[in-house]
Motif scaffolding. Sequence first.
Motif, short mmCIF file in Angstrom:
data_model
loop_
_atom_site.label_atom_id
_atom_site.label_comp_id
_atom_site.label_asym_id
_atom_site.label_seq_id
_atom_site.Cartn_x
_atom_site.Cartn_y
_atom_site.Cartn_z
N UNK A 104 0.83 -1.21 0.00
CA UNK A 104 0.00 0.00 0.00
C UNK A 104 0.87 1.25 0.00
N UNK A 105 1.89 1.28 0.82
CA UNK A 105 2.74 2.46 0.93
C UNK A 105 3.45 2.74 -0.39
N UNK A 106 3.94 1.69 -1.05
CA UNK A 106 4.64 1.86 -2.32
C UNK A 106 3.70 2.39 -3.40
N UNK A 107 2.47 1.94 -3.39
CA UNK A 107 1.52 2.33 -4.43
C UNK A 107 1.21 3.82 -4.39
N UNK A 108 1.10 4.40 -3.20
CA UNK A 108 0.71 5.82 -3.12
C UNK A 108 1.91 6.74 -2.90
#
Length: 609
Positions: free
Chosen positions: A156-160
């Motif tokens: 999730x962190x990498x995506x945003x």
Amino acid sequence: MTSSNLELITAALSAGLLPRAEQLSREQLLMRPHDEDVLLLLAISLHLQHKLAEAIEVYARLTDMSPDSGVYWGNYATALRESGSLQESAQAYAVAKRVAPDNAGILMNLGLLLLQLRDFVDARETLLEAHALNPDSPYVRIHAARACSLCSDTKANELVKPWRHWLPLNDDELQLELANVLTTLADAEAAQQLLEDITLRSPAHLPTLIQLAALHERMNRLDEAGLLLRKISATQPALDEATRQEIIHQEARLAMRKGDLTDARNMLERTGPRDSCDYAHYFILAEVCDKLGATEDAMRALAIAHARQMEEMKLVSPSSFAPGAPVLPTAQVRVTVAEYRRWPKLQAPDALSSPIFIVGFPRSGTTLLEQMLDAHPTFQSMDERPFFNILSDRLGAYGVDIPQDLGKLSQRDCDELRKDYWSLVCEKVPRNWQTQMVDKNPLNMLWLPMIHRLFPEAKFILALRHPCDVILSCYMQNFRSTALVTACASLERVATAYVMAMEHWLHHVDVFQPHVLVSRYEDLVTDFPRQTRMIARFLGVAEDAPLREFDVHARNKGYIGTPSYTQVIQPVNRAGLNRWGRYRREFELLLPVVEPLLEHWGYSGHPDD
């Protein structure tokens, strides 16, 4: 049909003249009733006007005319989803995916439907497929991040991460979704920026105002939260039932924070849960009842809270509920003394160049210790992140299992892992390299073998608190982590998890002999100055006065991403001591489970002692 007629209809759609586009389409269909291009434009114009029944009828006709068109099936499925026909929508999306497997838009909308159906695992996989096909789409990345965060997936962190490059989004709902994801990822300042940006464009956008009020409370800005809620009620009197309930829940939380416990309980019981899946309502109600001394009511509320939460967890992490699934998977494997002796000697940072690790079972006082150190100019802390889980997952992708294969890591491997660790830290917090990093994550106690391999000279502070107080407090918490939620589903499971985690830690302390200071919560709150001096000496700093001013520092800090964000802005007090004594009956069967650790740490099984 001439291209000019199609262009007229398309131009009307582009200009937002939807009734005009519908009229032109219908006029053309009188002459050419089977023209698929016009039928599609008619369906789109109806869809955008929210005339869903009519749009669905036209889309269905198109799928009959061209059953191999992914566009037709995808639009048909989306209209069905928006109309509330979720099962029919799922069937249509299945066909759309079959005839157009590489269409990212179809996969994206299917992922949204799966989220709506609470099929979180399949939603995550579907949205990640859409992201692989269209990696630059903010729309896909934000919704994929939402699905990942629901499944406690660190992707999730990498995506945003690139979210600042997407602005302006010019889509209030999408920006609100991004703000919610960033809040879940503990980036409250970014979430606030996004929410306030929406209010500048759309001052009456109710979902944004509601979320902003909740964020104010989460950042300990109680007056701002209350003011915003009163403004919403005064300026938007015609609220729907769901919004009214959400406002009452937020007002009840503010009342509890201000000590108006009876009012908070009355509000919660009067409004009830938001829906049949709302377990947060019961966690807050239990907290209020506990503070009022209504222990039986608190336990009843907690039983409902955990039952509802477990239903969601079974959707998020079905493997955690498989027969024989361990309570704490990370605590299953241990490194023996013989295995450790075979590890090759490698170069590593000294103590000052290593982070300081604050560990301990959750609810043992780790956040208090973190805020104390963060208040000292020598140290810098950050909201907790599962860095070693992330590094372990990366190694697992290459067939390296932790901790079994730690002895196989070469000097280069460890150097690269340390670089990865510091990269993750710098993504989380602007690093001040004049300070020593404080990494507070309670269950890093389970990652001691890996931490020791990378930072063998690091210092650890183990937060210790009466095991029964820890177990009770964990059972009362609405954790986000899937591992903690499943471990804390009952008092019995928490007790088992506590024993497993502590025995895992004690075993590896004997093996690795790290630099450890045990900070006993009971000593900390009863003789604070002496304890701050002891901590300062252990960490090699002369001045301990800043440690004692942690509450002022924490209030100025704003967002604190742990359940104890309401406590650490207050000076130390004895309110949490022997809390479990009021629940002695519930602990009668648990005391034998934790007895070995009570004895090891010198705690009594009698709360009045």
